[in-house]
Write a protein that holds these residues in place. Sequence first.
Motif, mmCIF file in Angstrom:
data_model
loop_
_atom_site.group_PDB
_atom_site.id
_atom_site.type_symbol
_atom_site.label_atom_id
_atom_site.label_comp_id
_atom_site.label_asym_id
_atom_site.label_seq_id
_atom_site.Cartn_x
_atom_site.Cartn_y
_atom_site.Cartn_z
ATOM 1 N N ALA A 23 0.833 -1.204 0.000
ATOM 2 C CA ALA A 23 0.000 0.000 0.000
ATOM 3 C C ALA A 23 0.868 1.254 0.000
ATOM 4 O O ALA A 23 0.556 2.245 -0.682
ATOM 5 N N THR A 24 1.971 1.215 0.742
ATOM 6 C CA THR A 24 2.893 2.355 0.760
ATOM 7 C C THR A 24 3.529 2.551 -0.606
ATOM 8 O O THR A 24 3.698 3.681 -1.082
ATOM 9 N N ARG A 25 3.877 1.438 -1.246
ATOM 10 C CA ARG A 25 4.441 1.521 -2.597
ATOM 11 C C ARG A 25 3.440 2.160 -3.567
ATOM 12 O O ARG A 25 3.796 3.016 -4.388
ATOM 13 N N ALA A 26 2.180 1.751 -3.466
ATOM 14 C CA ALA A 26 1.151 2.318 -4.338
ATOM 15 C C ALA A 26 1.000 3.814 -4.075
ATOM 16 O O ALA A 26 0.879 4.618 -5.016
ATOM 17 N N ASP A 27 1.016 4.211 -2.803
ATOM 18 C CA ASP A 27 0.910 5.631 -2.460
ATOM 19 C C ASP A 27 2.096 6.418 -3.013
ATOM 20 O O ASP A 27 1.935 7.550 -3.500
ATOM 21 N N SER A 28 3.285 5.829 -2.927
ATOM 22 C CA SER A 28 4.469 6.532 -3.418
ATOM 23 C C SER A 28 4.384 6.757 -4.919
ATOM 24 O O SER A 28 4.761 7.828 -5.425
ATOM 25 N N ARG A 29 3.870 5.783 -5.639
ATOM 26 C CA ARG A 29 3.759 5.933 -7.094
ATOM 27 C C ARG A 29 2.680 6.943 -7.464
ATOM 28 O O ARG A 29 2.856 7.727 -8.405
ATOM 29 N N LEU A 30 1.583 6.927 -6.734
ATOM 30 C CA LEU A 30 0.515 7.889 -7.005
ATOM 31 C C LEU A 30 0.976 9.325 -6.783
ATOM 32 O O LEU A 30 0.510 10.248 -7.449
ATOM 33 N N SER A 31 1.876 9.487 -5.823
ATOM 34 C CA SER A 31 2.374 10.831 -5.518
ATOM 35 C C SER A 31 3.626 11.188 -6.312
ATOM 36 O O SER A 31 4.251 12.221 -6.067
ATOM 37 N N GLY A 32 3.993 10.312 -7.261
ATOM 38 C CA GLY A 32 5.162 10.592 -8.085
ATOM 39 C C GLY A 32 6.480 10.372 -7.379
ATOM 40 O O GLY A 32 7.510 10.884 -7.803
ATOM 41 N N ARG A 33 6.468 9.575 -6.304
ATOM 42 C CA ARG A 33 7.676 9.312 -5.522
ATOM 43 C C ARG A 33 8.213 7.916 -5.817
ATOM 44 O O ARG A 33 8.309 7.066 -4.940
ATOM 45 N N ASP A 34 8.567 7.677 -7.058
ATOM 46 C CA ASP A 34 9.104 6.369 -7.424
ATOM 47 C C ASP A 34 10.522 6.156 -6.905
ATOM 48 O O ASP A 34 11.070 5.052 -7.023
ATOM 49 N N ASP A 35 11.119 7.203 -6.355
ATOM 50 C CA ASP A 35 12.496 7.115 -5.894
ATOM 51 C C ASP A 35 12.604 6.731 -4.420
ATOM 52 O O ASP A 35 13.695 6.747 -3.849
ATOM 53 N N VAL A 36 11.502 6.364 -3.785
ATOM 54 C CA VAL A 36 11.507 6.037 -2.365
ATOM 55 C C VAL A 36 11.834 4.563 -2.165
ATOM 56 O O VAL A 36 11.232 3.690 -2.796
ATOM 57 N N LEU A 37 12.788 4.288 -1.271
ATOM 58 C CA LEU A 37 13.107 2.922 -0.898
ATOM 59 C C LEU A 37 12.203 2.497 0.251
ATOM 60 O O LEU A 37 12.094 3.203 1.249
ATOM 61 N N ILE A 38 11.565 1.349 0.104
ATOM 62 C CA ILE A 38 10.694 0.832 1.152
ATOM 63 C C ILE A 38 11.215 -0.538 1.542
ATOM 64 O O ILE A 38 11.344 -1.433 0.704
ATOM 65 N N GLY A 39 11.552 -0.682 2.827
ATOM 66 C CA GLY A 39 12.142 -1.926 3.284
ATOM 67 C C GLY A 39 11.400 -2.526 4.451
ATOM 68 O O GLY A 39 10.466 -1.930 5.001
ATOM 69 N N VAL A 40 11.824 -3.718 4.820
ATOM 70 C CA VAL A 40 11.231 -4.428 5.953
ATOM 71 C C VAL A 40 12.325 -4.700 6.982
ATOM 72 O O VAL A 40 13.406 -5.190 6.633
ATOM 73 N N GLY A 41 12.027 -4.359 8.230
ATOM 74 C CA GLY A 41 12.989 -4.557 9.309
ATOM 75 C C GLY A 41 12.557 -5.645 10.274
ATOM 76 O O GLY A 41 11.481 -6.227 10.151
ATOM 77 N N THR A 42 13.423 -5.896 11.248
ATOM 78 C CA THR A 42 13.218 -6.972 12.226
ATOM 79 C C THR A 42 13.007 -8.305 11.506
ATOM 80 O O THR A 42 12.158 -9.112 11.886
ATOM 81 N N VAL A 43 13.772 -8.508 10.458
ATOM 82 C CA VAL A 43 13.735 -9.763 9.705
ATOM 83 C C VAL A 43 14.680 -10.745 10.397
ATOM 84 O O VAL A 43 15.875 -10.469 10.550
ATOM 85 N N LEU A 44 14.135 -11.883 10.819
ATOM 86 C CA LEU A 44 14.896 -12.790 11.673
ATOM 87 C C LEU A 44 15.351 -14.072 10.992
ATOM 88 O O LEU A 44 16.213 -14.776 11.526
ATOM 89 N N ASP A 45 14.769 -14.402 9.835
ATOM 90 C CA ASP A 45 15.145 -15.661 9.200
ATOM 91 C C ASP A 45 14.909 -15.594 7.692
ATOM 92 O O ASP A 45 14.384 -14.604 7.158
ATOM 93 N N ALA A 46 15.290 -16.692 7.030
ATOM 94 C CA ALA A 46 15.208 -16.740 5.566
ATOM 95 C C ALA A 46 13.769 -16.679 5.073
ATOM 96 O O ALA A 46 13.493 -16.055 4.035
ATOM 97 N N ASP A 47 12.852 -17.312 5.775
ATOM 98 C CA ASP A 47 11.457 -17.312 5.326
ATOM 99 C C ASP A 47 10.893 -15.893 5.308
ATOM 100 O O ASP A 47 10.224 -15.488 4.342
ATOM 101 N N GLN A 48 11.136 -15.140 6.356
ATOM 102 C CA GLN A 48 10.663 -13.755 6.388
ATOM 103 C C GLN A 48 11.332 -12.934 5.290
ATOM 104 O O GLN A 48 10.678 -12.113 4.631
ATOM 105 N N ALA A 49 12.612 -13.166 5.086
ATOM 106 C CA ALA A 49 13.342 -12.426 4.053
ATOM 107 C C ALA A 49 12.746 -12.689 2.679
ATOM 108 O O ALA A 49 12.524 -11.760 1.885
ATOM 109 N N ARG A 50 12.467 -13.956 2.382
ATOM 110 C CA ARG A 50 11.899 -14.294 1.072
ATOM 111 C C ARG A 50 10.544 -13.628 0.865
ATOM 112 O O ARG A 50 10.263 -13.074 -0.204
ATOM 113 N N LEU A 51 9.692 -13.686 1.876
ATOM 114 C CA LEU A 51 8.365 -13.098 1.754
ATOM 115 C C LEU A 51 8.456 -11.588 1.544
ATOM 116 O O LEU A 51 7.714 -11.019 0.728
ATOM 117 N N ALA A 52 9.344 -10.942 2.269
ATOM 118 C CA ALA A 52 9.497 -9.496 2.130
ATOM 119 C C ALA A 52 9.987 -9.130 0.734
ATOM 120 O O ALA A 52 9.503 -8.170 0.110
#
Length: 219
Positions: free
Chosen positions: A60-89
Amino acid sequence: MPTHATLPRWDLLRAARVVPVLRYHDSATALYAAQVALRAGCRAIELTWTIPNVLDVLQATRADSRLSGRDDVLIGVGTVLDADQARLALEAGADFLVAPGVVPDVAELAAAAGAISMLGAFTATEVIAARAAGADVVKIFPASSGGPGHLSALKAVFGDTFFCPTGGVSRENMAQYFAAGADIVGIGSNLYDKDALAQQDTDALVAQVRQVLAEAGVK
């Protein structure tokens, strides 16, 4: 320079200077906080895995960034503890992954996807381990336990390491962390005034975040 991260994303991260670390108990508040960060001009946003339905919030944040013309924003996921979470993110489109400690799988999977990895460390031994694991960024966590002096001592030894102190960093002390050798800083709950957030006073929150970015040297 990073070991694995693609150059355009790396340049965006370097320019971000301040990364809001959004950790909330409900997805609606997290999404609102992300929208404030976008409107204020933040160039990177971290959504922690502890947010309910965090991957929906990311998209949803990615969609908002594109709607506002902010394609240059990096969106990441933190508190990633294992490979499964990393893959999903990564499958959900995360530009970067952040682990609170040395989790080699996080760096490996991010590298394969062309994303940026941040691995947490506090001691010199942990910094060495994070570098050996292929971390693009070493996240000094919790930064407040050692303060700017601790970061300065690590930077003196690991001068070519890209450091991001997180945990206890605020508008009031971020200049000390930058002076100590931080390349970027992660700011969590200190970034938003709690009353303004509770009232969803968007104008006040945007003004507050813009002031932080200005003081951090974001142009």
